[in-house]
Design a protein around this motif. Sequence first.
Motif: not given
Length: 340
Positions: A133-142, A258-275
């Motif tokens: 659900s919105f908002p969430f953090l997307a980690l897009t890795i390719s 390390a970057k994801l943990k930093k991102a969740t701390k800075e944004t307060g968003i704890k929903q993570i979706a990868i693609g």
Amino acid sequence: MNTQDVYILAIESSCDDTSAAVLHNDKVLSNVVASQKIHEEYGGVVPELASRAHQQNIVPVVNQALSRANIDKKQLSAIAFTRGPGLMGSLLVGTSFAKSLAIGLNIPLIEVNHMQAHILAHFIKEPDTPMPSFPFLALTISGGHTQIVKVSDYFKMEVIGETIDDAVGEAFDKSAKILGFPYPGGPLIDKYAKEGNPKAFSFPKPKVDGLNFSFSGFKTAVLYFIQKETKDNPNFITENRNDICASIQQGIINILMAKLKKATKETGIKQIAIGGGVSANSGIRTTLKDAEKRFGWTTYIPKFEYTTDNAAMIGIVGYYKFLNQDFTNERITAKARFAI
């Protein structure tokens, strides 16, 4: 038109996979992918050969997608296609085909950003697959991209971190090449890592400001390490293959986490979706699932078939754009560089 009956034909040709899919609303009826084996002997994707293969594959792949979906092209509501980012020659094949077919059928044409599609793949309706659900953090890795995106709505996305040099997929493949594995080597590192000790060897974590990534130094560290060890022991790779792969994989996972943990701390968003293609990596998937318990995150991992380049993810973007009547015209051109 009744929005309950939207049929989207989607076309994806950004790199070396030719793919076509048919969606009925947010449900996938077919998702056909033709991979190009020709690049293996060159150790990487050759753009000219990729575009030629797309030209050969696109008609049979589209026919197969329609056939598997049991849909006549006259039932289609619109055609969605990848406009970019990607290899220009490859994109041109898909773009030209989509434009011609849309004109021939007199139906709307929908342009799709490939990176948005990796993120919105999470909204393909699948049994037992929860959607974020919105908002969430997307980690897009390719192979070509590494991004952390703050997703506030289907089409409201902000890149808050990205690689300043190489993508994570390239780090996997180049490390595999150093070890003498055939292309693409990333899946082989994953395979051997399962039997190895991730703490056997350590590689430095690059110091990069903010939420951005860097993998060029990591690749260089792997290269120097292997050169040094094989000089002392020519059989070093053979004797330590599983441990080397596990350590490389763990090193890359540590950088991402390390970057994801930093991102969740800075944004307060704890929903993570990868693609993205690298999200098929079992080590990354396991680490993210563990993070749910460790950090209180909720993680979303798409089905394997929706992680690598495929047309179903283009189709889901097409569906939501269709609902917004967000269409383009036949003057549209492909874009090799195309920001979210």
